[in-house]
Design a protein around this motif. Structure first.
Motif: not given
Length: 389
Positions: A270-271, A276-277, A289-290, A333-336
């Motif tokens: 989950c986020v 990361w890449k 994430t922000w 975070w998913l909601t954001r």
């Protein structure tokens, strides 16, 4: 005679219309093709099938309707020698060409016509009837120095004619997808996102046309609209996603080809507060994430890719991450993300029939506003339509 063919296509769930059928008849009336079954196949597919996803259904319906017609001979019907000699001789050795001429094509065809009238059931083995195995010159799976292979696979390379040998490529929506099929589905999103003026001056074409027009100006225009679609893809990696590496890699490769403006990041299950890449350096090279939420414009198309299979605790509670103590729940975070990017979808490689047994899938599906789609060709097409609305 083609009316039944039209209804055969309809029965196969191919969305063919009366207008397209009339176009096919008009093309036949104007003799745009030679009178061969192969040419008719390509003309019919061109005029009646508007979506590559239906090619396999068309092939099956075509084979069902026409199977046996080309092999049903009477005193007034023939298979043109050009169809055999010009087409097949390109693939025969000198010895095989000599063998073809020695035994005689007409004699072989006459004998096959007799058997088609006499034979009433399936045969296996033997040296006379059309069947499998044995030494008969008609059928497949046997051994004969010269014959007509009907169905099945070859091996001895001594057939002078092959019927029902088309290899079907599966484009059905429920099939597990490959990179080429993914590209076809992703292209549906690109066509809804073109921007700019409708036309611009085509300078090279204008110069050429003017020169060909004795110096009189002949303006030529060309489409100017560009495809500026922006895509952000977030990939679940590790754990249960190891079972879906191949399909996820195919999707990733196709997306990078089809979308000029695409960016991606990884997460696990989950986020949370960072992504990361590079998986090898994910502990040292992280992206907040922000920052991701602020970096991309709101018209970016957001695509999550993951099986959404985990403990519900990992989605709903702070500290639910299996790797570290996250201060905020994954659901936050998913909601954001869904608020920041209104055009979003979740692609799930887990078979859709198993979703009802995964509580976490139901939770994430609800957080995604039921915009979760299976990673199949049909699922991709539905996801692209949702993203383009």
């Amino acid at each position: 005679m083609l009316i039944d063919f039209f209804f055969t296509l309809k029965d196969a769930k191919i969305p063919v219309s009366i207008k397209e059928f009339l176009t096919l008849l008009e093309a036949l009336q104007k003799n745009v093709i030679a009178m061969s079954l192969d040419d008719f196949y390509y003309l019919a597919r061109l005029t009646l099938v508007k979506d590559e996803a239906h090619y396999d259904k068309f092939d099956r319906a075509f084979g069902l309707y026409f199977k046996g017609i080309a092999a049903s001979f009477d005193e007034n019907s023939q298979i043109p020698l050009d169809w055999l000699l010009q087409r097949m001789k390109r693939e025969l050795t000198d010895a095989q060409r000599a063998q073809l001429e020695k035994f005689g094509y007409d004699k072989l065809m006459d004998r096959l016509a007799e058997l088609l009238k006499e034979q009433k059931e399936r045969h296996e083995g033997g040296s006379k009837w059309i069947g499998t195995g044995g030494t008969s010159p008609f059928g497949h799976g046997g051994t004969n120095p010269e014959g007509i292979r009907i169905g099945g696979k070859g091996g001895n390379r001594t057939a002078v004619k092959v019927w029902d040998a088309r290899t079907f490529r599966d484009y059905d929506g429920d099939r597990e997808i490959g990179t080429r099929n993914i590209k076809v589905a992703l292209r549906r999103l690109r066509k809804f996102a073109r921007e700019g003026a409708h036309e611009e001056l085509a300078l090279d074409a204008t110069i050429h046309a003017t020169a060909s027009n004795a110096g009189f100006l002949d303006l030529k225009m060309q489409p100017e609209r560009r495809n500026n679609i922006k895509v952000l893809m977030l990939f679940d990696v590790g754990g249960s996603m190891d079972d879906h590496i191949e399909r996820t890699e195919e999707l990733f490769a196709a997306a990078r080809t089809e979308f000029k403006h695409m960016d991606f990041y990884y997460f696990h299950n989950c986020v949370y507060d960072f992504v990361w890449k590079n998986n090898r350096r994910r502990q040292s090279e992280r992206f907040a994430t922000w920052d991701i939420l602020r970096k991309y414009p709101a018209d970016t198309k957001l695509i999550f890719v993951g099986d959404a299979t985990m403990s519900p605790y990992e989605v709903l509670h702070p500290g639910g991450s299996v790797e570290y103590h996250n201060r905020e729940a994954g659901s936050e975070w998913l909601t954001r993300f869904t608020h920041a990017f209104p055009k979003f979808a979740w692609l799930n490689p887990e078979p859709e029939g198993l979703w009802q047994y995964r509580q976490s899938i139901a939770i994430i599906g609800q957080l995604m506003g039921n915009r979760m789609y299976p990673l199949t060709l049909d699922g991709l097409e539905r996801a692209m339509r949702a993203l383009s609305k």
